[in-house]
Write a protein that holds these residues in place. Structure first.
Motif, PDB file in Angstrom:
ATOM      1  N   SER A 163       0.828  -1.215   0.000  1.00 37.81           N
ATOM      2  CA  SER A 163       0.000   0.000   0.000  1.00 37.81           C
ATOM      3  C   SER A 163       0.859   1.261   0.000  1.00 37.81           C
ATOM      4  N   ARG A 164       2.178   1.091   0.033  1.00 36.59           N
ATOM      5  CA  ARG A 164       3.062   2.240   0.216  1.00 36.59           C
ATOM      6  C   ARG A 164       3.796   2.620  -1.064  1.00 36.59           C
ATOM      7  N   GLY A 165       3.136   3.455  -1.893  1.00 35.75           N
ATOM      8  CA  GLY A 165       3.822   4.094  -3.006  1.00 35.75           C
ATOM      9  C   GLY A 165       3.650   3.459  -4.371  1.00 35.75           C
ATOM     10  N   ILE A 166       2.941   2.350  -4.478  1.00 36.57           N
ATOM     11  CA  ILE A 166       2.854   1.669  -5.769  1.00 36.57           C
ATOM     12  C   ILE A 166       1.444   1.771  -6.347  1.00 36.57           C
ATOM     13  N   GLU A 167       1.368   2.070  -7.639  1.00 37.14           N
ATOM     14  CA  GLU A 167       0.074   2.224  -8.304  1.00 37.14           C
ATOM     15  C   GLU A 167      -0.546   0.866  -8.599  1.00 37.14           C
ATOM     16  N   ASP A 168      -1.867   0.859  -8.672  1.00 30.64           N
ATOM     17  CA  ASP A 168      -2.592  -0.389  -8.924  1.00 30.64           C
ATOM     18  C   ASP A 168      -2.180  -1.045 -10.237  1.00 30.64           C
ATOM     19  N   LYS A 169      -1.892  -0.237 -11.266  1.00 24.57           N
ATOM     20  CA  LYS A 169      -1.540  -0.813 -12.570  1.00 24.57           C
ATOM     21  C   LYS A 169      -0.237  -1.615 -12.486  1.00 24.57           C
ATOM     22  N   PHE A 170       0.690  -1.174 -11.634  1.00 25.85           N
ATOM     23  CA  PHE A 170       1.940  -1.917 -11.454  1.00 25.85           C
ATOM     24  C   PHE A 170       1.709  -3.193 -10.663  1.00 25.85           C
TER      25      PHE A 170
END
Length: 275
Positions: A163-170
């Motif tokens: 949940s810390r810094g990464i976009e859903d698409k990645f």
């Protein structure tokens, strides 16, 4: 309320830590020492923090290793500060697209692997959007902590870490579920990375030469003299015109003349000066 460590014991521990891994504790970091060493006291069933420090100062190898690991383990997150990865994808990687050998990137003090994998995902995204890097890339992550390196190699992260810094698409493209509560980095991302133990106070010769070095939010823990030594060694293992990324709040002014700051719309980096 726990009393502070006595000055002599605290100072001796601070000296041990600086000699072992370069970290400068400074004054008034008693709470940090207690909070980081308390799990060791419980794990080894020692009498107290004072007992733990006394064993460290007496040369107990096991306790020393655990203490260095505890004091050097820092929080990390995906795509930290965002701008280095934007610069990498939108500007820097294109400069190396026709390089006649694999692009080599070093993630120094890589902790549990998020930075190294963020670099790998950025490179894969760059390759997808155009002709990409002709000969691919190699990313080396190093850390002083064996525990962090094992986590990095395992490449499995719980949903709090994710949940810390990464976009859903990645998450969708570069991760796969493991059980009910974890995601694992996919093999095509892991294939770009290797993880190795390294103390930044030691030699870097075994790592070879690099085109790009990430050493972010690390130098702030070192004394000016140690910072100078590390920057000198970074310059020595960078290729001509190699690139160095530091943390957003870190500066190397008055520490070295080996690099020139390059300002861009989205942030900055340092380029190695010609010899």
């Amino acid at each position: 309320m726990e009393k502070d460590l006595d000055i002599k014991r605290y100072s001796s521990f601070a000296q041990f830590l600086e000699q072992s891994c370069g970290i400068v504790l400074g004054n008034n970091r008693q709470y940090l020492v207690r909070s980081r060493l308390s799990p060791i006291v419980r794990q080894l069933q020692l009498d107290s923090i004072e007992d733990c420090i006394d064993k460290i100062l007496a040369g107990d190898r096991r306790v020393r290793e655990l203490a260095v690991e505890a004091m050097t383990t820092n929080e990390t997150l995906w795509f930290r500060d965002r701008y280095p990865f934007v610069l990498l994808e939108k500007d820097i990687l294109q400069q190396f697209a026709t390089k006649p050998s694999p692009l080599r990137v070093w993630s120094a003090a890589c902790s549990s692997g998020q930075e190294a994998y963020s670099i790998a995902m950025t490179i894969l995204n760059f390759n997808k959007l155009g002709s990409g890097l002709r000969y691919g890339a190699e990313i080396i992550g190093t850390d002083i902590s064996d525990e962090m390196l094992q986590q990095a190699k395992l490449a499995e992260y719980d949903y709090l870490a994710m949940s810390r810094g990464i976009e859903d698409k990645f998450k969708t493209e570069y991760f796969e579920p493991v059980g009910s509560d974890k995601l694992r980095v996919k093999p095509n991302v892991r294939a770009l990375t290797q993880f190795k133990p390294l103390n930044l106070l030691g030699s870097y010769q075994s790592l070879g030469r690099f085109d790009i070095i990430f050493c972010r939010n690390v130098l702030i823990y070192f004394s000016p003299e140690v910072k100078k030594q590390i920057l000198q060694k970074f310059a020595a293992c960078l290729q001509e015109d190699g690139i160095l990324f530091l943390g957003a709040s870190e500066s190397i002014s008055n520490l070295t003349d080996e690099f020139t700051m390059v300002r861009c719309q989205s942030g900055l980096y340092y380029r190695k000066n010609p010899s």
